[in-house]
Design a protein around this motif. Sequence first.
Motif, PDB file in Angstrom:
ATOM      1  N   THR A   2       0.837  -1.206   0.000  1.00  0.00           N
ATOM      2  CA  THR A   2       0.000   0.000   0.000  1.00  0.00           C
ATOM      3  C   THR A   2       0.869   1.253   0.000  1.00  0.00           C
ATOM      4  OG1 THR A   2      -1.699  -1.185   1.261  1.00  0.00           O
ATOM      5  CG2 THR A   2      -1.833   1.222   1.220  1.00  0.00           C
ATOM      6  N   ALA A   3       1.963   1.223   0.770  1.00  0.00           N
ATOM      7  CA  ALA A   3       2.858   2.381   0.835  1.00  0.00           C
ATOM      8  C   ALA A   3       3.495   2.660  -0.524  1.00  0.00           C
ATOM      9  CB  ALA A   3       3.942   2.141   1.882  1.00  0.00           C
ATOM     10  N   VAL A   4       3.811   1.610  -1.261  1.00  0.00           N
ATOM     11  CA  VAL A   4       4.378   1.788  -2.604  1.00  0.00           C
ATOM     12  C   VAL A   4       3.389   2.530  -3.500  1.00  0.00           C
ATOM     13  CG1 VAL A   4       5.047   0.553  -4.711  1.00  0.00           C
ATOM     14  CG2 VAL A   4       5.973  -0.158  -2.499  1.00  0.00           C
ATOM     15  N   CYS A   5       2.110   2.172  -3.404  1.00  0.00           N
ATOM     16  CA  CYS A   5       1.078   2.859  -4.189  1.00  0.00           C
ATOM     17  C   CYS A   5       0.976   4.335  -3.796  1.00  0.00           C
ATOM     18  CB  CYS A   5      -0.268   2.175  -4.005  1.00  0.00           C
ATOM     19  SG  CYS A   5      -0.359   0.498  -4.680  1.00  0.00           S
ATOM     20  N   PHE A   6       1.018   4.603  -2.500  1.00  0.00           N
ATOM     21  CA  PHE A   6       0.967   6.000  -2.043  1.00  0.00           C
ATOM     22  C   PHE A   6       2.205   6.768  -2.503  1.00  0.00           C
ATOM     23  CE2 PHE A   6      -2.021   4.736   1.569  1.00  0.00           C
ATOM     24  CZ  PHE A   6      -3.098   5.404   1.004  1.00  0.00           C
ATOM     25  N   GLU A   7       3.358   6.114  -2.490  1.00  0.00           N
ATOM     26  CA  GLU A   7       4.593   6.779  -2.916  1.00  0.00           C
ATOM     27  C   GLU A   7       4.534   7.090  -4.409  1.00  0.00           C
ATOM     28  OE1 GLU A   7       8.445   8.446  -2.423  1.00  0.00           O
ATOM     29  OE2 GLU A   7       6.825   7.919  -1.031  1.00  0.00           O
ATOM     30  N   GLU A   8       3.941   6.198  -5.187  1.00  0.00           N
ATOM     31  CA  GLU A   8       3.782   6.462  -6.618  1.00  0.00           C
ATOM     32  C   GLU A   8       2.898   7.677  -6.862  1.00  0.00           C
ATOM     33  OE1 GLU A   8       4.199   1.832  -8.226  1.00  0.00           O
ATOM     34  OE2 GLU A   8       2.209   2.738  -7.910  1.00  0.00           O
ATOM     35  N   ASP A   9       1.961   7.919  -5.935  1.00  0.00           N
ATOM     36  CA  ASP A   9       1.093   9.105  -6.030  1.00  0.00           C
ATOM     37  C   ASP A   9       1.670  10.297  -5.280  1.00  0.00           C
ATOM     38  OD1 ASP A   9      -0.728   7.616  -7.479  1.00  0.00           O
ATOM     39  OD2 ASP A   9      -1.924   7.059  -5.726  1.00  0.00           O
ATOM     40  N   ASN A  10       2.918  10.154  -4.782  1.00  0.00           N
ATOM     41  CA  ASN A  10       3.606  11.221  -4.037  1.00  0.00           C
ATOM     42  C   ASN A  10       2.849  11.644  -2.784  1.00  0.00           C
ATOM     43  OD1 ASN A  10       5.820  11.575  -5.915  1.00  0.00           O
ATOM     44  ND2 ASN A  10       4.342  12.531  -7.308  1.00  0.00           N
ATOM     45  N   ASN A  11       2.176  10.690  -2.158  1.00  0.00           N
ATOM     46  CA  ASN A  11       1.444  10.949  -0.917  1.00  0.00           C
ATOM     47  C   ASN A  11       2.340  10.536   0.256  1.00  0.00           C
ATOM     48  OD1 ASN A  11      -0.401  11.240   1.170  1.00  0.00           O
ATOM     49  ND2 ASN A  11      -2.102  10.386  -0.015  1.00  0.00           N
ATOM     50  N   MET A  26      19.950   4.037  -0.289  1.00  0.00           N
ATOM     51  CA  MET A  26      19.118   4.873   0.566  1.00  0.00           C
ATOM     52  C   MET A  26      20.000   5.804   1.393  1.00  0.00           C
ATOM     53  SD  MET A  26      15.969   2.450   1.888  1.00  0.00           S
ATOM     54  CE  MET A  26      16.982   1.189   2.624  1.00  0.00           C
ATOM     55  N   PRO A  27      19.470   6.950   1.845  1.00  0.00           N
ATOM     56  CA  PRO A  27      20.266   7.894   2.649  1.00  0.00           C
ATOM     57  C   PRO A  27      20.890   7.213   3.864  1.00  0.00           C
ATOM     58  CG  PRO A  27      18.164   8.877   2.032  1.00  0.00           C
ATOM     59  CD  PRO A  27      18.105   7.441   1.608  1.00  0.00           C
ATOM     60  N   GLY A  28      22.184   7.438   4.044  1.00  0.00           N
ATOM     61  CA  GLY A  28      22.884   6.871   5.192  1.00  0.00           C
ATOM     62  C   GLY A  28      23.394   5.468   4.966  1.00  0.00           C
ATOM     63  N   TRP A  86      11.522   3.552  -1.185  1.00  0.00           N
ATOM     64  CA  TRP A  86      12.630   4.296  -1.772  1.00  0.00           C
ATOM     65  C   TRP A  86      12.796   3.963  -3.260  1.00  0.00           C
ATOM     66  CZ3 TRP A  86      15.804   8.267  -0.959  1.00  0.00           C
ATOM     67  CH2 TRP A  86      17.004   8.347  -1.665  1.00  0.00           C
ATOM     68  N   ASN A  87      12.629   2.696  -3.593  1.00  0.00           N
ATOM     69  CA  ASN A  87      12.869   2.249  -4.961  1.00  0.00           C
ATOM     70  C   ASN A  87      11.822   2.737  -5.951  1.00  0.00           C
ATOM     71  OD1 ASN A  87      15.232   0.921  -4.367  1.00  0.00           O
ATOM     72  ND2 ASN A  87      14.272  -1.085  -4.129  1.00  0.00           N
ATOM     73  N   VAL A  88      10.715   3.277  -5.472  1.00  0.00           N
ATOM     74  CA  VAL A  88       9.692   3.805  -6.378  1.00  0.00           C
ATOM     75  C   VAL A  88      10.274   4.909  -7.242  1.00  0.00           C
ATOM     76  CG1 VAL A  88       7.510   5.080  -6.506  1.00  0.00           C
ATOM     77  CG2 VAL A  88       7.750   3.176  -4.896  1.00  0.00           C
ATOM     78  N   HIS A  89      11.050   5.810  -6.634  1.00  0.00           N
ATOM     79  CA  HIS A  89      11.621   6.938  -7.369  1.00  0.00           C
ATOM     80  C   HIS A  89      13.150   6.897  -7.448  1.00  0.00           C
ATOM     81  CE1 HIS A  89       7.699   8.777  -7.560  1.00  0.00           C
ATOM     82  NE2 HIS A  89       7.592   8.857  -6.242  1.00  0.00           N
TER      83      HIS A  89
END
Length: 270
Positions: A65-74, A160-162, A151-154
Amino acid sequence: MPEKGSSSKSRKVQTSGEKASMASTSAPRNSAACGRIASAASTLSSDNQTLIAEIRRATIMMKETAVCFEEDNNSDRVKELEAGVLELVKASDDCSHLSNAIQSIGNEYQPGAELTNFNKLIEDRIERLSAGSSSVSQNHPWLRQFREAVWNVHHAGQPMPGEEQEDIVMTSTDSNLLNITCPLSGKPVTELAEPVRSMDCKHIYEKKPIMQHIRSKNSHGRCPVTGCPKTLQAERVVCDPLLLIEIDELRSMSKQRARADVIEDFTQLS
């Protein structure tokens, strides 16, 4: 009339007989009590493993679900889901500590002269097992996999940072399974018909070959994984509820890597 001395001797003989009888029955009673406690501990531990499996399913759904939200920049929803995953990871750790505490007490318990305070016994064991668990939760593989998927969505292919490049590569190709091939059949765990896992060393095997291995006199029941010192017991080599979920996850990760390789090859050709 019988003499007082003979009556006294008779009572002493009777008392000694009663003590001997009590002593002879105490061992079987203790053994029966240990057996019941071990059985109850195994049942409670199994129930906890089932709960952990359900928690794992929930974290996988939240990751998707988080991947879907990240694709929508939410990003706000992604952060909420990440906080929820962290709470579930902590709950899973608590369940694991409880399960391990119950199982170890069930295996080691011996009745004493006084009544056992099982609440105190379990609390003390959990306290020892959970020492430093707050820092472990932040580095838990489930949480790392969630963050990496988002992170891998974009930023696919970027660390990843760090984290260094080798860290992100290791995370993306690693799984929660200790071994990904059966040491006896040589098959990948994703192709095993009946996968089982040792409750002691956590290695995974095909059920039929490992049971034959345990019964073999030449093996002495030793884990067949090179360098593993554990001795296996048939009743402690099982298909726990989490195993099939982790194998499915490994299978899914393998398919994702295969698709990524195809895309990379196509990009290079074009």
